[in-house]
Design a protein around this motif. Structure first.
Motif, PDB file in Angstrom:
ATOM      1  N   ASN A 232       0.681  -1.284   0.159  1.00  0.00           N
ATOM      2  CA  ASN A 232      -0.007  -0.055   0.015  1.00  0.00           C
ATOM      3  C   ASN A 232       0.935   1.085  -0.093  1.00  0.00           C
ATOM      4  O   ASN A 232       2.095   1.370   0.698  1.00  0.00           O
ATOM      5  CB  ASN A 232      -0.868   0.100   1.264  1.00  0.00           C
ATOM      6  N   ILE A 233       0.360   2.375  -0.740  1.00  0.00           N
ATOM      7  CA  ILE A 233       1.265   3.652  -0.716  1.00  0.00           C
ATOM      8  C   ILE A 233       0.471   4.804  -0.440  1.00  0.00           C
ATOM      9  O   ILE A 233      -0.691   5.102  -0.782  1.00  0.00           O
ATOM     10  CB  ILE A 233       1.531   3.767  -2.121  1.00  0.00           C
ATOM     11  N   ALA A 234       0.896   5.409   0.679  1.00  0.00           N
ATOM     12  CA  ALA A 234       0.182   6.654   1.341  1.00  0.00           C
ATOM     13  C   ALA A 234       0.527   7.811   0.195  1.00  0.00           C
ATOM     14  O   ALA A 234       1.517   7.708  -0.475  1.00  0.00           O
ATOM     15  CB  ALA A 234       0.975   7.049   2.451  1.00  0.00           C
ATOM     16  N   ARG A 235      -0.354   8.687   0.134  1.00  0.00           N
ATOM     17  CA  ARG A 235      -0.173   9.816  -0.937  1.00  0.00           C
ATOM     18  C   ARG A 235       1.120  10.508  -0.636  1.00  0.00           C
ATOM     19  O   ARG A 235       1.795  11.159  -1.482  1.00  0.00           O
ATOM     20  CB  ARG A 235      -1.277  10.715  -1.014  1.00  0.00           C
ATOM     21  N   THR A 236       1.272  10.795   0.720  1.00  0.00           N
ATOM     22  CA  THR A 236       2.491  11.616   1.136  1.00  0.00           C
ATOM     23  C   THR A 236       2.879  11.195   2.674  1.00  0.00           C
ATOM     24  O   THR A 236       2.095  10.666   3.250  1.00  0.00           O
ATOM     25  CB  THR A 236       2.152  13.036   1.180  1.00  0.00           C
ATOM     26  N   GLY A 237       4.038  11.423   2.804  1.00  0.00           N
ATOM     27  CA  GLY A 237       4.466  10.976   4.435  1.00  0.00           C
ATOM     28  C   GLY A 237       4.216   9.384   4.604  1.00  0.00           C
ATOM     29  O   GLY A 237       4.648   8.657   4.021  1.00  0.00           O
ATOM     30  N   PHE A 238       3.358   9.490   5.586  1.00  0.00           N
ATOM     31  CA  PHE A 238       2.993   8.008   6.161  1.00  0.00           C
ATOM     32  C   PHE A 238       1.668   7.871   6.899  1.00  0.00           C
ATOM     33  O   PHE A 238       1.113   9.084   7.179  1.00  0.00           O
ATOM     34  CB  PHE A 238       4.085   7.627   7.120  1.00  0.00           C
ATOM     35  N   VAL A 239       1.008   7.080   6.958  1.00  0.00           N
ATOM     36  CA  VAL A 239      -0.195   6.964   7.992  1.00  0.00           C
ATOM     37  C   VAL A 239       0.157   5.474   8.983  1.00  0.00           C
ATOM     38  O   VAL A 239       0.371   4.486   8.514  1.00  0.00           O
ATOM     39  CB  VAL A 239      -1.501   6.399   6.876  1.00  0.00           C
ATOM     40  N   LEU A 240      -0.098   5.879  10.120  1.00  0.00           N
ATOM     41  CA  LEU A 240       0.153   4.961  11.262  1.00  0.00           C
ATOM     42  C   LEU A 240      -1.303   4.410  11.445  1.00  0.00           C
ATOM     43  O   LEU A 240      -2.164   5.137  11.832  1.00  0.00           O
ATOM     44  CB  LEU A 240       0.683   5.567  12.438  1.00  0.00           C
ATOM     45  N   ASP A 241      -1.137   2.905  11.537  1.00  0.00           N
ATOM     46  CA  ASP A 241      -2.454   2.376  11.919  1.00  0.00           C
ATOM     47  C   ASP A 241      -2.367   1.989  13.438  1.00  0.00           C
ATOM     48  O   ASP A 241      -1.621   1.200  13.634  1.00  0.00           O
ATOM     49  CB  ASP A 241      -2.795   1.053  10.980  1.00  0.00           C
ATOM     50  N   ASN A 242      -3.129   2.613  14.382  1.00  0.00           N
ATOM     51  CA  ASN A 242      -2.857   2.359  15.774  1.00  0.00           C
ATOM     52  C   ASN A 242      -3.633   1.047  15.955  1.00  0.00           C
ATOM     53  O   ASN A 242      -3.146   0.263  17.435  1.00  0.00           O
ATOM     54  CB  ASN A 242      -3.565   3.373  16.490  1.00  0.00           C
ATOM     55  N   ASP A 244      -3.277  -2.169  14.172  1.00  0.00           N
ATOM     56  CA  ASP A 244      -2.513  -3.336  13.885  1.00  0.00           C
ATOM     57  C   ASP A 244      -1.110  -2.897  13.933  1.00  0.00           C
ATOM     58  O   ASP A 244      -0.233  -3.794  13.407  1.00  0.00           O
ATOM     59  CB  ASP A 244      -2.898  -4.089  12.291  1.00  0.00           C
ATOM     60  N   ARG A 245      -0.727  -1.784  14.353  1.00  0.00           N
ATOM     61  CA  ARG A 245       0.483  -1.276  14.670  1.00  0.00           C
ATOM     62  C   ARG A 245       1.487  -1.666  13.202  1.00  0.00           C
ATOM     63  O   ARG A 245       2.388  -2.353  13.141  1.00  0.00           O
ATOM     64  CB  ARG A 245       1.304  -2.234  15.652  1.00  0.00           C
ATOM     65  N   SER A 246       0.827  -0.949  12.395  1.00  0.00           N
ATOM     66  CA  SER A 246       1.889  -0.870  10.953  1.00  0.00           C
ATOM     67  C   SER A 246       1.868   0.569  10.507  1.00  0.00           C
ATOM     68  O   SER A 246       0.895   1.312  10.815  1.00  0.00           O
ATOM     69  CB  SER A 246       1.085  -1.977   9.880  1.00  0.00           C
ATOM     70  N   ILE A 247       2.634   0.954   9.594  1.00  0.00           N
ATOM     71  CA  ILE A 247       2.332   2.029   8.760  1.00  0.00           C
ATOM     72  C   ILE A 247       2.597   1.921   7.486  1.00  0.00           C
ATOM     73  O   ILE A 247       3.089   1.139   6.823  1.00  0.00           O
ATOM     74  CB  ILE A 247       3.810   3.097   9.204  1.00  0.00           C
ATOM     75  N   THR A 248       2.019   2.943   6.608  1.00  0.00           N
ATOM     76  CA  THR A 248       1.688   2.988   5.114  1.00  0.00           C
ATOM     77  C   THR A 248       2.785   3.932   4.763  1.00  0.00           C
ATOM     78  O   THR A 248       2.523   5.249   5.171  1.00  0.00           O
ATOM     79  CB  THR A 248       0.036   3.181   4.805  1.00  0.00           C
ATOM     80  N   ARG A 249       3.550   3.685   4.058  1.00  0.00           N
ATOM     81  CA  ARG A 249       4.506   4.770   3.641  1.00  0.00           C
ATOM     82  C   ARG A 249       4.208   5.234   2.112  1.00  0.00           C
ATOM     83  O   ARG A 249       3.823   4.672   1.525  1.00  0.00           O
ATOM     84  CB  ARG A 249       6.072   4.012   3.663  1.00  0.00           C
ATOM     85  N   SER A 250       4.670   6.359   1.891  1.00  0.00           N
ATOM     86  CA  SER A 250       4.698   7.130   0.525  1.00  0.00           C
ATOM     87  C   SER A 250       5.716   6.251  -0.455  1.00  0.00           C
ATOM     88  O   SER A 250       6.606   5.562   0.214  1.00  0.00           O
ATOM     89  CB  SER A 250       4.841   8.422   0.500  1.00  0.00           C
ATOM     90  N   ASP A 251       5.502   6.539  -1.586  1.00  0.00           N
ATOM     91  CA  ASP A 251       6.293   6.022  -2.561  1.00  0.00           C
ATOM     92  C   ASP A 251       7.883   6.657  -2.465  1.00  0.00           C
ATOM     93  O   ASP A 251       8.868   6.081  -2.315  1.00  0.00           O
ATOM     94  CB  ASP A 251       6.091   6.314  -3.920  1.00  0.00           C
ATOM     95  N   SER A 252       7.858   8.072  -1.962  1.00  0.00           N
ATOM     96  CA  SER A 252       9.371   8.562  -1.821  1.00  0.00           C
ATOM     97  C   SER A 252       9.957   8.249  -0.475  1.00  0.00           C
ATOM     98  O   SER A 252      11.169   7.970  -0.514  1.00  0.00           O
ATOM     99  CB  SER A 252       9.360  10.000  -1.922  1.00  0.00           C
ATOM    100  N   TYR A 253       9.075   7.855   0.506  1.00  0.00           N
ATOM    101  CA  TYR A 253       9.426   7.305   1.699  1.00  0.00           C
ATOM    102  C   TYR A 253      10.122   5.848   1.299  1.00  0.00           C
ATOM    103  O   TYR A 253      11.433   5.581   1.717  1.00  0.00           O
ATOM    104  CB  TYR A 253       8.504   6.862   2.685  1.00  0.00           C
ATOM    105  N   PHE A 254       9.482   5.122   0.614  1.00  0.00           N
ATOM    106  CA  PHE A 254      10.033   3.802   0.049  1.00  0.00           C
ATOM    107  C   PHE A 254      11.328   3.850  -0.429  1.00  0.00           C
ATOM    108  O   PHE A 254      12.428   3.056  -0.271  1.00  0.00           O
ATOM    109  CB  PHE A 254       9.154   2.914  -0.667  1.00  0.00           C
ATOM    110  N   ARG A 255      11.279   4.883  -1.518  1.00  0.00           N
ATOM    111  CA  ARG A 255      12.654   5.139  -2.102  1.00  0.00           C
ATOM    112  C   ARG A 255      13.644   5.543  -1.312  1.00  0.00           C
ATOM    113  O   ARG A 255      14.799   5.093  -1.520  1.00  0.00           O
ATOM    114  CB  ARG A 255      12.524   6.088  -3.457  1.00  0.00           C
ATOM    115  N   GLU A 256      13.507   6.316  -0.388  1.00  0.00           N
ATOM    116  CA  GLU A 256      14.544   6.444   0.462  1.00  0.00           C
ATOM    117  C   GLU A 256      15.088   5.242   1.285  1.00  0.00           C
ATOM    118  O   GLU A 256      16.461   5.029   1.476  1.00  0.00           O
ATOM    119  CB  GLU A 256      14.214   7.551   1.594  1.00  0.00           C
ATOM    120  N   LEU A 257      14.052   4.569   1.776  1.00  0.00           N
ATOM    121  CA  LEU A 257      14.647   3.184   2.429  1.00  0.00           C
ATOM    122  C   LEU A 257      15.372   2.496   1.456  1.00  0.00           C
ATOM    123  O   LEU A 257      16.363   1.687   2.061  1.00  0.00           O
ATOM    124  CB  LEU A 257      13.487   2.344   3.017  1.00  0.00           C
ATOM    125  N   PHE A 258      14.868   2.162   0.150  1.00  0.00           N
ATOM    126  CA  PHE A 258      15.788   1.238  -0.890  1.00  0.00           C
ATOM    127  C   PHE A 258      17.030   1.879  -0.902  1.00  0.00           C
ATOM    128  O   PHE A 258      18.064   1.197  -0.882  1.00  0.00           O
ATOM    129  CB  PHE A 258      15.048   1.323  -2.008  1.00  0.00           C
TER     130      PHE A 258
END
Ligand SMILES: C[S@@+](CC[C@H](N)C(=O)[O-])C[C@H]1O[C@@H](n2cnc3c(N)ncnc32)[C@H](O)[C@@H]1O
Length: 317
Positions: A232-242, A244-258
């Motif tokens: 799943n991809i967030a439009r910007t930044g991230f979305v934390l799901d309180n 199930d304790r997971s976060i949805t990252r944006s495409d640019s967030y993923f690219r920085e991690l890669f």
């Protein structure tokens, strides 16, 4: 009043009235000229209760900033899935109808990759990470790979996977190993896999564990091997799901991690045909060698500033 769905995951839907448009684009000619780049992890995010975070660092400090918080983060993540029925509907958060387009999209993506990377191989092995009940292995991987290993921390999901795959396996295509453990604790055998498939589970890992998992897992790839990350991809930044304790990252967030993992995007593709109220879904094929050519669209650098209106509503599906 009509509501616009801003974000939704199988568990949460964020809705805004039309008057509450909450992204303020800073793509003014002036800013574009001065090429102000905001690092994805410095962009603000939200949690599923509507709380704003200044940046990812603030969120991670609060959620997993010391060993006891981190332990809680993972305990709650797995604990959430332990309460979910071992079925396709269960692992897809009540969206069983997503299974078909998901498998079709993944198959088209995988087909091209295998023919480009392994045109002549007669024995292929894959690892299905966060495999749940073995949905991806059963509907896709087992048909393309001679051996598939499954890794899943929730034991009743893995038991269901073992049972589901018993009927599908043959001498030439079989599920070999079932590892009951979380990704952050797993180290694959060296050079065992042609493909390591990571779908809809990496949001459970903190950024640090994301990077150290991929760094360890690189050694588990055969020469020419690659990762597929489908998320799943967030439009910007991230979305934390309180919940199930997971976060949805944006495409640019993923690219920085890669980049931090020393991984290159060999191909990327958007998943089509999913219900529109869900997050966008993207597939990335990641390699340790730099690609000669990159397929797929380059994502734009996003200059968004987060503004969450006070009256926006968040409710469960
Ligand atoms: C949305 S389900 C997806 C399952 C499967 N990948 C699929 O697409 O059908 C998320 C899965 O991630 C697993 N999971 C949760 N925390 C995990 C962790 N730390 N490491 C690996 N998997 C995890 C859950 O148990 C669950 O099976």
């Amino acid at each position: 009043m009509r509501e616009n769905v801003l974000f939704s995951s199988p568990s949460y839907k964020f809705t805004l009235t039309p008057t509450h448009i909450c992204f303020f684009s800073l793509q003014t000619p002036k800013l574009r000229r001065s090429r102000v780049r905001t690092k994805a992890m410095e962009v603000g995010g939200l949690d599923s209760k509507g709380r704003k975070f200044k940046n990812a660092e603030e969120m991670w400090r609060e959620q997993a900033g010391d060993p006891s918080k981190k332990c809680d983060w993972y305990k709650h993540g797995v604990g959430y899935w332990e309460g979910v029925e071992a079925s396709v509907n269960g692992v897809l958060g009540g969206y069983a109808q997503v299974n078909e387009p998901d498998v079709e999209g993944s198959e088209a993506f995988l087909n091209t990759l295998l023919s480009e990377r392994f045109p002549n191989s007669d024995h292929l092995a894959a690892l299905d990470c966060g495999s749940g009940i073995g949905r991806v292995t059963k509907n896709l991987l087992i048909r393309y790979f001679n051996e598939v290993d499954l890794l899943e921390p929730v034991s009743h999901f893995l038991d269901a996977a073992r049972e589901n795959l018993g009927h599908t396996s043959s001498d030439k295509h079989k599920a070999t190993n079932f590892f009951c453990m979380p990704l952050q604790e797993f180290t694959p055998d060296a050079r065992r896999y042609d493909v390591i498939w990571v779908q809809w589970c990496i949001g459970h890992l903190t950024d640090d564990d994301f990077v150290s998992f991929f760094n360890r897992a690189k050694a588990g790839l055969k020469p020419g091997g690659f990762f597929v990350l489908k998320e799943n991809i967030a439009r910007t930044g991230f979305v934390l799901d309180n919940e199930d304790r997971s976060i949805t990252r944006s495409d640019s967030y993923f690219r920085e991690l890669f980049q931090k993992c020393g991984l290159h995007i060999y191909q990327s593709k958007d998943q089509k045909g999913l219900p529109e109220e869900l997050f966008a879904v993207k597939m990335y094929a990641l390699t340790t060698d730099s690609p000669k050519r990159v397929h797929g669209t380059r994502s734009k650098v996003i200059f968004y500033e987060w503004e969450m209106p006070k009256h926006s509503k968040i409710h469960k599906l």
